[in-house]
Design a protein around this motif. Structure first.
Motif, PDB file in Angstrom:
ATOM      1  N   PHE A 193     -30.025   4.630  -6.751  1.00  0.00           N
ATOM      2  CA  PHE A 193     -29.095   5.738  -6.552  1.00  0.00           C
ATOM      3  C   PHE A 193     -29.121   6.631  -7.788  1.00  0.00           C
ATOM      4  CE2 PHE A 193     -24.570   7.206  -7.064  1.00  0.00           C
ATOM      5  CZ  PHE A 193     -24.583   8.122  -6.026  1.00  0.00           C
ATOM      6  N   VAL A 194     -29.287   7.948  -7.580  1.00  0.00           N
ATOM      7  CA  VAL A 194     -29.414   8.877  -8.707  1.00  0.00           C
ATOM      8  C   VAL A 194     -28.250   9.872  -8.765  1.00  0.00           C
ATOM      9  CG1 VAL A 194     -31.920   8.675  -8.797  1.00  0.00           C
ATOM     10  CG2 VAL A 194     -30.880  10.432  -7.330  1.00  0.00           C
ATOM     11  N   GLY A 195     -27.202   9.646  -7.959  1.00  0.00           N
ATOM     12  CA  GLY A 195     -26.048  10.533  -7.965  1.00  0.00           C
ATOM     13  C   GLY A 195     -24.899   9.922  -8.740  1.00  0.00           C
ATOM     14  N   SER A 196     -23.687  10.384  -8.453  1.00  0.00           N
ATOM     15  CA  SER A 196     -22.491   9.870  -9.114  1.00  0.00           C
ATOM     16  C   SER A 196     -21.271  10.225  -8.282  1.00  0.00           C
ATOM     17  CB  SER A 196     -22.346  10.462 -10.516  1.00  0.00           C
ATOM     18  OG  SER A 196     -22.048  11.845 -10.432  1.00  0.00           O
ATOM     19  N   GLU A 197     -20.163   9.509  -8.517  1.00  0.00           N
ATOM     20  CA  GLU A 197     -18.926   9.831  -7.821  1.00  0.00           C
ATOM     21  C   GLU A 197     -18.465  11.241  -8.186  1.00  0.00           C
ATOM     22  OE1 GLU A 197     -14.374   8.140  -7.143  1.00  0.00           O
ATOM     23  OE2 GLU A 197     -15.607   7.332  -8.759  1.00  0.00           O
ATOM     24  N   ARG A 198     -18.669  11.617  -9.428  1.00  0.00           N
ATOM     25  CA  ARG A 198     -18.240  12.943  -9.856  1.00  0.00           C
ATOM     26  C   ARG A 198     -19.033  14.031  -9.142  1.00  0.00           C
ATOM     27  NH1 ARG A 198     -17.899  15.218 -16.085  1.00  0.00           N
ATOM     28  NH2 ARG A 198     -17.110  17.283 -15.556  1.00  0.00           N
ATOM     29  N   GLU A 199     -20.351  13.829  -9.013  1.00  0.00           N
ATOM     30  CA  GLU A 199     -21.156  14.829  -8.309  1.00  0.00           C
ATOM     31  C   GLU A 199     -20.731  14.913  -6.844  1.00  0.00           C
ATOM     32  OE1 GLU A 199     -25.830  15.955  -8.158  1.00  0.00           O
ATOM     33  OE2 GLU A 199     -25.293  14.031  -7.253  1.00  0.00           O
ATOM     34  N   TYR A 200     -20.424  13.761  -6.244  1.00  0.00           N
ATOM     35  CA  TYR A 200     -19.948  13.763  -4.862  1.00  0.00           C
ATOM     36  C   TYR A 200     -18.724  14.660  -4.728  1.00  0.00           C
ATOM     37  CZ  TYR A 200     -17.572  12.172  -0.643  1.00  0.00           C
ATOM     38  OH  TYR A 200     -16.913  12.141   0.561  1.00  0.00           O
ATOM     39  N   LYS A 201     -17.775  14.510  -5.647  1.00  0.00           N
ATOM     40  CA  LYS A 201     -16.557  15.311  -5.591  1.00  0.00           C
ATOM     41  C   LYS A 201     -16.853  16.794  -5.805  1.00  0.00           C
ATOM     42  CE  LYS A 201     -13.339  11.666  -6.923  1.00  0.00           C
ATOM     43  NZ  LYS A 201     -12.344  11.196  -7.922  1.00  0.00           N
ATOM     44  N   GLU A 202     -17.779  17.081  -6.706  1.00  0.00           N
ATOM     45  CA  GLU A 202     -18.150  18.482  -6.945  1.00  0.00           C
ATOM     46  C   GLU A 202     -18.701  19.129  -5.685  1.00  0.00           C
ATOM     47  OE1 GLU A 202     -17.898  20.412  -9.532  1.00  0.00           O
ATOM     48  OE2 GLU A 202     -17.682  19.183 -11.325  1.00  0.00           O
ATOM     49  N   ILE A 203     -19.429  18.378  -4.901  1.00  0.00           N
ATOM     50  CA  ILE A 203     -20.086  18.931  -3.716  1.00  0.00           C
ATOM     51  C   ILE A 203     -19.130  19.042  -2.534  1.00  0.00           C
ATOM     52  CG2 ILE A 203     -21.896  18.521  -1.992  1.00  0.00           C
ATOM     53  CD1 ILE A 203     -23.487  17.091  -4.192  1.00  0.00           C
ATOM     54  N   PHE A 204     -18.306  18.016  -2.308  1.00  0.00           N
ATOM     55  CA  PHE A 204     -17.598  17.906  -1.033  1.00  0.00           C
ATOM     56  C   PHE A 204     -16.113  18.218  -1.087  1.00  0.00           C
ATOM     57  CE2 PHE A 204     -21.266  14.981  -0.643  1.00  0.00           C
ATOM     58  CZ  PHE A 204     -21.898  15.573   0.446  1.00  0.00           C
ATOM     59  N   GLU A 205     -15.522  18.356  -2.250  1.00  0.00           N
ATOM     60  CA  GLU A 205     -14.084  18.618  -2.300  1.00  0.00           C
ATOM     61  C   GLU A 205     -13.760  20.041  -1.846  1.00  0.00           C
ATOM     62  OE1 GLU A 205     -10.270  18.251  -5.361  1.00  0.00           O
ATOM     63  OE2 GLU A 205     -12.318  18.149  -6.147  1.00  0.00           O
ATOM     64  N   ARG A 206     -12.667  20.191  -1.091  1.00  0.00           N
ATOM     65  CA  ARG A 206     -12.206  21.486  -0.609  1.00  0.00           C
ATOM     66  C   ARG A 206     -10.695  21.589  -0.819  1.00  0.00           C
ATOM     67  NH1 ARG A 206     -16.710  21.742  -1.035  1.00  0.00           N
ATOM     68  NH2 ARG A 206     -18.368  22.192   0.481  1.00  0.00           N
ATOM     69  N   THR A 207     -10.215  22.795  -1.062  1.00  0.00           N
ATOM     70  CA  THR A 207      -8.774  22.983  -1.143  1.00  0.00           C
ATOM     71  C   THR A 207      -8.179  22.960   0.265  1.00  0.00           C
ATOM     72  OG1 THR A 207      -8.972  25.387  -1.038  1.00  0.00           O
ATOM     73  CG2 THR A 207      -8.965  24.377  -3.220  1.00  0.00           C
ATOM     74  N   LEU A 208      -6.909  22.650   0.324  1.00  0.00           N
ATOM     75  CA  LEU A 208      -6.224  22.532   1.607  1.00  0.00           C
ATOM     76  C   LEU A 208      -5.616  23.879   1.984  1.00  0.00           C
ATOM     77  CD1 LEU A 208      -5.441  20.580   3.853  1.00  0.00           C
ATOM     78  CD2 LEU A 208      -3.377  20.027   2.544  1.00  0.00           C
ATOM     79  N   VAL A 209      -6.173  24.504   2.996  1.00  0.00           N
ATOM     80  CA  VAL A 209      -5.673  25.778   3.501  1.00  0.00           C
ATOM     81  C   VAL A 209      -4.773  25.560   4.716  1.00  0.00           C
ATOM     82  CG1 VAL A 209      -6.329  28.012   4.477  1.00  0.00           C
ATOM     83  CG2 VAL A 209      -7.709  26.997   2.651  1.00  0.00           C
ATOM     84  N   LEU A 210      -5.142  24.613   5.550  1.00  0.00           N
ATOM     85  CA  LEU A 210      -4.375  24.324   6.765  1.00  0.00           C
ATOM     86  C   LEU A 210      -3.140  23.489   6.434  1.00  0.00           C
ATOM     87  CD1 LEU A 210      -7.358  23.261   9.073  1.00  0.00           C
ATOM     88  CD2 LEU A 210      -6.162  25.443   9.116  1.00  0.00           C
ATOM     89  N   ASN A 211      -2.144  23.554   7.294  1.00  0.00           N
ATOM     90  CA  ASN A 211      -1.019  22.618   7.209  1.00  0.00           C
ATOM     91  C   ASN A 211      -0.985  21.776   8.474  1.00  0.00           C
ATOM     92  OD1 ASN A 211       0.669  23.929   9.287  1.00  0.00           O
ATOM     93  ND2 ASN A 211       0.935  25.563   7.779  1.00  0.00           N
ATOM     94  N   GLY A 212      -0.097  20.804   8.509  1.00  0.00           N
ATOM     95  CA  GLY A 212      -0.073  19.878   9.630  1.00  0.00           C
ATOM     96  C   GLY A 212       0.180  20.541  10.973  1.00  0.00           C
ATOM     97  N   ASP A 213       1.012  21.560  10.989  1.00  0.00           N
ATOM     98  CA  ASP A 213       1.323  22.216  12.265  1.00  0.00           C
ATOM     99  C   ASP A 213       0.110  22.893  12.885  1.00  0.00           C
ATOM    100  OD1 ASP A 213       3.893  21.385  12.375  1.00  0.00           O
ATOM    101  OD2 ASP A 213       4.818  23.313  11.903  1.00  0.00           O
ATOM    102  N   ASP A 214      -0.894  23.214  12.081  1.00  0.00           N
ATOM    103  CA  ASP A 214      -2.109  23.817  12.634  1.00  0.00           C
ATOM    104  C   ASP A 214      -2.819  22.865  13.592  1.00  0.00           C
ATOM    105  OD1 ASP A 214      -1.984  26.327  11.299  1.00  0.00           O
ATOM    106  OD2 ASP A 214      -2.673  25.372   9.460  1.00  0.00           O
ATOM    107  N   PHE A 215      -2.607  21.560  13.416  1.00  0.00           N
ATOM    108  CA  PHE A 215      -3.241  20.594  14.308  1.00  0.00           C
ATOM    109  C   PHE A 215      -2.370  20.238  15.503  1.00  0.00           C
ATOM    110  CE2 PHE A 215      -6.526  20.372  11.278  1.00  0.00           C
ATOM    111  CZ  PHE A 215      -7.616  19.780  11.906  1.00  0.00           C
ATOM    112  N   PHE A 216      -1.219  20.888  15.642  1.00  0.00           N
ATOM    113  CA  PHE A 216      -0.486  20.877  16.913  1.00  0.00           C
ATOM    114  C   PHE A 216      -1.002  22.078  17.708  1.00  0.00           C
ATOM    115  CE2 PHE A 216       2.151  18.190  14.394  1.00  0.00           C
ATOM    116  CZ  PHE A 216       2.882  17.396  15.265  1.00  0.00           C
ATOM    117  N   PHE A 217      -2.276  22.030  18.057  1.00  0.00           N
ATOM    118  CA  PHE A 217      -2.953  23.219  18.575  1.00  0.00           C
ATOM    119  C   PHE A 217      -2.904  23.332  20.095  1.00  0.00           C
ATOM    120  CE2 PHE A 217      -6.125  19.865  18.080  1.00  0.00           C
ATOM    121  CZ  PHE A 217      -6.769  19.859  19.302  1.00  0.00           C
TER     122      PHE A 217
END
Length: 527
Positions: A318-342
Motif C-alpha cells: 500500500f502506497v497511500g495513507s489515511e491522510r491522503e484518503y481524507k484529502e481526496i474524499f472529504e466533502r463539506t456538508l451542504v445538505l441537511n436532514g430534511d433534504d432526504f425527506f424528498f
C-alpha cells in the motif's frame, strides 16, 4: 455516464477552507475541502465525483487503469446485507469508470455468507446477473463437526451474564469470558489446517459447495462487516466477552486459510483494532480509517465507523495513507436532514406509512379525518416529540433550523439535530419540520441505495424489487440499519485499487494476545 448539467462536478465546486499540507503528490491533491452534493439527485453521483478526484493524480490513475485489466473476485463471509452493499458499490463504480475510460470494471460475486433469513432472501431474490454464485448461511459450518462441538463446549462452560449482577460482578464475568474466547481464537489460530472443511452447505444450490480458488490473473476481495453489537454505543457493551467474538475468530482464521488479496473490514468505531493486528497483521498490511460516517462525504447522517483495508503482504504494498484518503474524499456538508425527506406527502409510500400508524391506533383515515402524524403515535412517542420540540425551541437560531430525532431512543441517549441520528436496525427518525418520520426509500437513500425513481441515480439496487415489494417496513429497516454506507465502501474500494504497487511488503511476526495491555482493551470495549 454523463453528469447532468445542473449538477456541478468536483472540479467546479468551491473549496470552503484552506487545505492542510498534503503528504503526497502536492500538485494533484485538492487545495481545500470541496462542497458536498447540493441535492439528493447530486448525492447519487458520488462515484463519478470520487473517480474525478482520484484521477486528478496521474500515478493513481495509472494504477487504477492497471487494476481494471484484472477481474475482481468479490466475496463476503461475514455479512448483513453486505454482498448487496458491495454489489451496488461495484455497479456504481463500474458505471463511473465506463463514463470516464469507456470500459466497465470486471467483477464477479463468488459467494456470500449470512445467517439472517431476510438477508438471504434479498441476495437470492436479486437479478440473476447480480446475485452471488453461492449463498452460505453460517461461518461455523465451515468448521469440521468435531471442531464445532469443541467450540460449543467451550461456550457452554463460560460464566453467564445476568441482569442482576453488580457492575463489579459483570466486569469479572466479562473478563473471564474474554479469556475463554481468547483461548478459542488462539486454538483456531494454531489449528487452521485441521479446523476448516473445503465445502459447506449452500442454500442456493441446496447441496455442499466448495469455494473455487481465484485464477492467477484475478484479484480477490473480501468484504466483511464485523461484529458491532459488543462495541457499539447502542449495543450491549460486553466487549471481548460477547458471543459475537466467536464468529470473528472463525472469520479471521478462515481468511488466513483463503488469503484474498484485499480485505475490506467495517465495524463499530470502538472495535479494538488490536484484535485484527493479532490475527492478520503478519499476513496483511492493515490500514485503519476512523471514519465519521455519511457526513464525511456530504450526506446528512451520523454513523461513525472503523474501516480497515488489508493488503496481502506477499503480493502488494500500500502506497497511500489515511491522510491522503481524507484529502481526496472529504466533502463539506451542504445538505441537511430534511433534504432526504424528498418524497411528496401524496406519495404512495408516505401514505402507506401514515395508514400503518392509523391501523395500529385503530382509527380510520378519511377526507374528514386526517390528523397530523404526531397524533397517531403512541403516547410515549407523543411525549418524546413534545420534549424534542422544547429542546429545539430553546436552541434554535432561526425559523429555518432543521431538527431530526429518533423516537425509539431516550431523549438523552441519541443525538438529534439538523442531520440524521445514527441509523440502527430499529428506530423512527422523525423531522419536527416535516412533521413525519422517514420512509423506507428515504432511509435507503440516506445510506446510498436508490429505491425510488426520484433519486435519479445512474446505478440501480440489485435488490430493488424484492425490497420494495416483498419486505415489510420493519424488515427493510433492519436491513438498511445493518448495512454499510454505500459511498464509503465505494471510496475504500476505489482508493485501494489506485494505491497499491505489486511488490511484496515487509513480513512481520504475528502479535500475541500478551503483547497487548488487556486492561486498556477491556476499557475501550466496555465504554
Amino acid at each position: 455516464m454523463k453528469r447532468p448539467a445542473s449538477s456541478p462536478g468536483i472540479a467546479q465546486r468551491k473549496a470552503t477552507r484552506p487545505a492542510e499540507s498534503p503528504v503526497a503528490s502536492p500538485a494533484a491533491l485538492p487545495r481545500g475541502v470541496l462542497d458536498g452534493p447540493c441535492s439528493v439527485q447530486d448525492a447519487f453521483l458520488w462515484a463519478a465525483d470520487m473517480l474525478d478526484a482520484v484521477c486528478a493524480d496521474a500515478g493513481r490513475e495509472q494504477r487504477l487503469k492497471a487494476m481494471m485489466q484484472k477481474k475482481l473476485i468479490v466475496s463476503s463471509s461475514y455479512s448483513g446485507l453486505r454482498t448487496r452493499t458491495e454489489e451496488c458499490a461495484m455497479a456504481a463504480l463500474s458505471l463511473a469508470m465506463c463514463g470516464r475510460f469507456g470500459a466497465e470494471l470486471q467483477h464477479f460475486f463468488a459467494y456470500s455468507c449470512d445467517t439472517d433469513k431476510i438477508c438471504q432472501t434479498v441476495a437470492l431474490g436479486s437479478d440473476v446477473s447480480r446475485k452471488p454464485a453461492h449463498m452460505f448461511t453460517d461461518l461455523n459450518l465451515w468448521l469440521f463437526p468435531s471442531v464445532r462441538t469443541y467450540l460449543d463446549t467451550l461456550e457452554e462452560n463460560m460464566p453467564k451474564i445476568s441482569g442482576k449482577m453488580t457492575k463489579e460482578e459483570k466486569k469479572r464475568t466479562l473478563d473471564e469470558r474474554a479469556a475463554n474466547y481468547n483461548q478459542m481464537g488462539h486454538w483456531l489460530l494454531g489449528n487452521i489446517d485441521l479446523a476448516f472443511q473445503d465445502g459447506c452447505d449452500c442454500v442456493q444450490h441446496l447441496q455442499t459447495c466448495k469455494v473455487a480458488e481465484a485464477a492467477p490473473h484475478a484479484m480477490s476481495m473480501e468484504i466483511a462487516g464485523l461484529t458491532c453489537v459488543a462495541f457499539s454505543v447502542v449495543g450491549k457493551h460486553e466487549g471481548l466477552g460477547h458471543p459475537s467474538m466467536r464468529p470473528f475468530f472463525v472469520w479471521a482464521c478462515l481468511m488466513r486459510k483463503r488469503r484474498p488479496m484485499f480485505l475490506f473490514i467495517e465495524s463499530a468505531a470502538r472495535f479494538p483494532r488490536e484484535m485484527l493486528d493479532i490475527f492478520l497483521a503478519d499476513l496483511y498490511q492493515l490500514v485503519f480509517f476512523h471514519h465519521p460516517g455519511p457526513c464525511f462525504h456530504g450526506f446528512p447522517g451520523k454513523r461513525p465507523r472503523m474501516y480497515c483495508i488489508g493488503f496481502l503482504r506477499s503480493k502488494m504494498t500500500f502506497v497511500g495513507s489515511e491522510r491522503e484518503y481524507k484529502e481526496i474524499f472529504e466533502r463539506t456538508l451542504v445538505l441537511n436532514g430534511d433534504d432526504f425527506f424528498f418524497l411528496p406527502d401524496d406519495h404512495e409510500e408516505v401514505l402507506e406509512e401514515k395508514q400503518e400508524l392509523a391501523r395500529k391506533k385503530r382509527v380510520q383515515l378519511s377526507d374528514k379525518f386526517d390528523p397530523p402524524w404526531e397524533e397517531l403515535y403512541p403516547p410515549g412517542k407523543q411525549e418524546l416529540i413534545k420534549k424534542h420540540k422544547e429542546l429545539f425551541n430553546q436552541n434554535k437560531k432561526s425559523a429555518k433550523d432543521v431538527y431530526i430525532c429518533d423516537l425509539d431512543q431516550n431523549i438523552g441517549y441519541m443525538s438529534a439535530g439538523e442531520t440524521f441520528p445514527t441509523l440502527v436496525r430499529h428506530g423512527t427518525l422523525y423531522s419536527l419540520q416535516k412533521q413525519r418520520h422517514a420512509t423506507k426509500s428515504e432511509l435507503f437513500a440516506l445510506m446510498g441505495f436508490p429505491l425510488d425513481p426520484l433519486c435519479r441515480s445512474p446505478y440501480a439496487c440489485a435488490f430493488h424489487d424484492v425490497c420494495k415489494n416483498n419486505l415489510s417496513r420493519a424488515e427493510a429497516h433492519r436491513l438498511v440499519g445493518n448495512a454499510m454506507f454505500l459511498p464509503t465502501l465505494g471510496s475504500m474500494i476505489l482508493y485501494a485499487m489506485c494505491s497499491v504497487e505489486f511488490q511484496a511488503a515487509r513480513i512481520i511476526r504475528p502479535l500475541s494476545w500478551w503483547d497487548l495491555d488487556a486492561e486498556e482493551m477491556d476499557a475501550e470495549g466496555d465504554e
